[in-house]
Write a protein that holds these residues in place. Sequence first.
Motif, short mmCIF file in Angstrom:
data_model
loop_
_atom_site.label_atom_id
_atom_site.label_comp_id
_atom_site.label_asym_id
_atom_site.label_seq_id
_atom_site.Cartn_x
_atom_site.Cartn_y
_atom_site.Cartn_z
N ARG A 160 0.91 -1.32 0.02
CA ARG A 160 0.23 -0.08 -0.01
C ARG A 160 1.07 1.23 -0.12
NH1 ARG A 160 -2.25 4.04 2.61
NH2 ARG A 160 -4.49 4.40 2.33
N ASP A 161 1.92 1.21 0.75
CA ASP A 161 2.86 2.59 0.74
C ASP A 161 3.51 2.69 -0.67
OD1 ASP A 161 2.24 2.87 3.43
OD2 ASP A 161 3.90 2.09 4.26
N PHE A 162 3.75 1.63 -1.17
CA PHE A 162 4.50 1.76 -2.51
C PHE A 162 3.28 2.51 -3.55
CE2 PHE A 162 6.51 1.09 -6.30
CZ PHE A 162 7.93 0.95 -6.16
N LYS A 163 2.25 1.83 -3.63
CA LYS A 163 1.09 2.10 -4.47
C LYS A 163 0.39 3.46 -4.15
CE LYS A 163 0.60 -2.28 -6.43
NZ LYS A 163 -0.52 -3.15 -6.97
N ILE A 164 0.41 3.79 -2.92
CA ILE A 164 -0.15 5.14 -2.47
C ILE A 164 0.57 5.73 -1.50
CG2 ILE A 164 -2.54 6.05 -1.81
CD1 ILE A 164 -3.85 3.34 -1.93
N PRO A 165 1.84 6.35 -1.96
CA PRO A 165 2.82 7.08 -1.29
C PRO A 165 2.50 8.37 -0.75
CG PRO A 165 3.39 7.13 -3.70
CD PRO A 165 2.20 6.38 -3.46
N ASP A 166 2.98 8.71 0.26
CA ASP A 166 2.81 10.15 0.67
C ASP A 166 3.59 10.87 -0.20
OD1 ASP A 166 1.36 9.49 3.01
OD2 ASP A 166 3.30 9.08 4.12
N ARG A 167 4.89 10.52 -0.71
CA ARG A 167 5.68 11.13 -1.55
C ARG A 167 6.49 10.42 -2.16
NH1 ARG A 167 7.17 9.74 3.40
NH2 ARG A 167 8.97 10.64 4.10
N ILE A 168 7.15 10.67 -3.55
CA ILE A 168 8.19 10.11 -4.09
C ILE A 168 9.25 10.97 -4.10
CG2 ILE A 168 8.96 8.94 -6.27
CD1 ILE A 168 5.71 8.66 -6.84
N VAL A 169 10.29 10.73 -3.75
CA VAL A 169 11.79 11.41 -3.59
C VAL A 169 12.66 10.95 -4.56
CG1 VAL A 169 13.58 12.24 -1.99
CG2 VAL A 169 11.28 12.16 -1.15
N VAL A 170 13.16 11.77 -5.59
CA VAL A 170 14.04 11.53 -6.28
C VAL A 170 15.21 12.49 -6.33
CG1 VAL A 170 14.53 11.29 -8.99
CG2 VAL A 170 12.51 10.47 -7.93
N GLY A 171 16.44 12.02 -6.17
CA GLY A 171 17.63 13.01 -6.08
C GLY A 171 18.50 12.59 -7.32
N ALA A 172 18.49 13.70 -8.15
CA ALA A 172 19.31 13.58 -9.24
C ALA A 172 20.19 14.68 -9.72
CB ALA A 172 18.34 13.20 -10.55
N GLU A 173 21.04 14.60 -10.60
CA GLU A 173 21.77 15.68 -10.92
C GLU A 173 21.83 16.09 -12.55
OE1 GLU A 173 23.42 17.25 -8.68
OE2 GLU A 173 22.87 16.03 -7.12
N ASP A 174 21.02 15.47 -13.07
CA ASP A 174 20.94 15.49 -14.51
C ASP A 174 19.57 15.37 -15.06
OD1 ASP A 174 20.72 12.78 -16.01
OD2 ASP A 174 22.55 12.60 -14.42
N ASP A 175 19.19 15.78 -16.20
CA ASP A 175 18.07 15.53 -16.91
C ASP A 175 17.56 14.40 -17.38
OD1 ASP A 175 17.68 18.55 -16.64
OD2 ASP A 175 18.13 18.89 -18.59
N ARG A 176 18.61 13.49 -17.82
CA ARG A 176 18.15 12.26 -17.99
C ARG A 176 17.55 11.24 -17.16
NH1 ARG A 176 18.75 7.57 -20.91
NH2 ARG A 176 19.79 5.86 -20.15
N ALA A 177 18.24 11.39 -15.96
CA ALA A 177 18.14 10.69 -14.43
C ALA A 177 16.67 11.16 -14.27
CB ALA A 177 18.99 10.93 -13.36
N ARG A 178 16.37 12.25 -14.15
CA ARG A 178 15.12 13.01 -13.84
C ARG A 178 14.08 12.30 -14.86
NH1 ARG A 178 18.16 17.27 -11.66
NH2 ARG A 178 18.46 18.24 -13.75
N GLU A 179 13.90 12.38 -15.90
CA GLU A 179 13.19 11.94 -16.90
C GLU A 179 12.92 10.54 -17.09
OE1 GLU A 179 14.88 13.07 -20.67
OE2 GLU A 179 14.93 15.34 -20.40
N VAL A 180 13.64 9.57 -16.86
CA VAL A 180 13.73 8.22 -16.66
C VAL A 180 12.76 7.76 -15.38
CG1 VAL A 180 14.85 6.07 -16.19
CG2 VAL A 180 15.74 7.49 -17.96
N LEU A 181 13.32 8.17 -14.25
CA LEU A 181 12.66 8.32 -12.94
C LEU A 181 11.12 8.72 -13.18
CD1 LEU A 181 15.50 8.37 -10.52
CD2 LEU A 181 13.94 6.34 -11.08
N HIS A 182 10.85 9.82 -13.60
CA HIS A 182 9.56 10.38 -13.97
C HIS A 182 8.70 9.41 -14.77
CE1 HIS A 182 6.45 12.85 -15.65
NE2 HIS A 182 6.63 13.77 -14.65
N GLU A 183 9.37 8.75 -15.69
CA GLU A 183 8.68 7.64 -16.64
C GLU A 183 8.30 6.45 -15.56
OE1 GLU A 183 6.29 6.42 -19.61
OE2 GLU A 183 7.21 8.48 -19.23
N VAL A 184 9.26 6.07 -14.91
CA VAL A 184 9.16 4.96 -13.97
C VAL A 184 8.02 5.09 -13.05
CG1 VAL A 184 10.13 3.57 -12.01
CG2 VAL A 184 11.48 4.30 -14.11
N TYR A 185 7.78 6.34 -12.54
CA TYR A 185 6.67 6.51 -11.49
C TYR A 185 5.46 7.12 -12.22
CZ TYR A 185 9.78 5.33 -7.47
OH TYR A 185 10.41 4.63 -6.61
#
Length: 439
Positions: A160-185
């Motif tokens: 339940r916590d994974f599927k209905i999270p309070d928040r998703i935190v992504v720490g990234a230093e470049d656009d590619r990482a942010r874009e990939v994790l945006h698509e993952v979630y």
Amino acid sequence: MQIVMIGTGYVGLVSGACFADFGHHVTCVDKDESKIAGLHEGRMPIWEPGLEAIVSHNVKRGRLEFTTELKPAIDTADAIFIAVGTPARHGDGHADLSYVYAAAEEIARALTRPAVIVTKSTVPVGTGDEIARILRANNAPDGTSVASNPEFLREGAAIRDFKIPDRIVVGAEDDRAREVLHEVYRPLFLNKAPILFTGRRTAELIKYAANAFLATKISFINEVADLCEAVGADVQEVARGIGLDNRIGPKFLHAGPGYGGSCFPKDTLALLQTAEAADVPMRIVGSVVAVNDERKVRMAERVREALGGSLQGKKVAVLGLTFKPNTDDMRDAPSLALIAGLQQQGARVAAFDPVGIDHARSLLPGVEFADDSYSVVDGADALVLVTEWDEFRALDLKEVARRMRGNALIDLRNVYEPEEATRVGLTYRGVGRASAAVA
């Protein structure tokens, strides 16, 4: 998307299964051949409500696979998650990052195309920088990124916590990482789950700061409970009174025997080590750790006092061994310190837990393990309720009293009202509330 999850422990298996349930193709990799063989046969290496069903469903749909071979798995991967263990090192409390760094080296040597490497494991600030250095040193393909994506899963409610999270935190230093994790979630955006993009070091610190704050609330209310006992107040009413303040909130204000588990003990220690290395004092967190350690040890004294000052030759029944309900996790469980203290003072201990007994056997030598919550009290001088499993919340206390030799009920979770116990001839001692003796 093509996702690889390295590690099939608690975080890796739950995360991998849930990603697969979103429609991604996930390959879980682990060096433990017996664990992978068990997963192929449908055996879960951990006990988590709903996990077996979600794993089975996605294996049948062809979206979830298990293997011991890393290289074939990452050949087409978009994101590679590192979800290996980071236990506290014996002696100094530092997080042991050897498994994380070994995984990074192996990834670098196996990669043939750029990918986003994501730390899902809980790691100290700066770990992502070191992973990036390891990748460069081992000639990972240009364009390979490193990101941090800490998990916030509660054992017993992880899916339940994974599927209905309070928040998703992504720490990234470049656009590619942010874009990939945006698509993952992206599948979670339908639930309007808030996603917070930060720098990598900030994301790493968020997890530790969150757990340290929750641990602080627990130690705070436990100290308030001691004061309540001394002055004749009721900690449950105090907790409700302060929890109704929306600046404070009601969660993690339940007095008890102290926190345990896989996160709070090791994460508070790791945060203190990080602060020490940065020459920044964190006196509050240091006090939280000390208060919690002392509290778990002192629980045996509560039992001794309830039995008139001596445990020698007494039988003490313990209900609940895991650090919380709905898990088989025994890591730093309060029951360990309690039972050790009881045995050191000459008590004979019998115990029952709905799912934790198999893990407990090797940790608790000399304990008699019962088959149910009633046989454990046969001939006992005292019953101690340690973990508030649902099946312990509505015991037939009259039957409990009939089976016991003595009449002491030490309720370390305040599950019962004192009057319920005294009505059937039991003396009652809770946490942060008045004790009650048989009239």
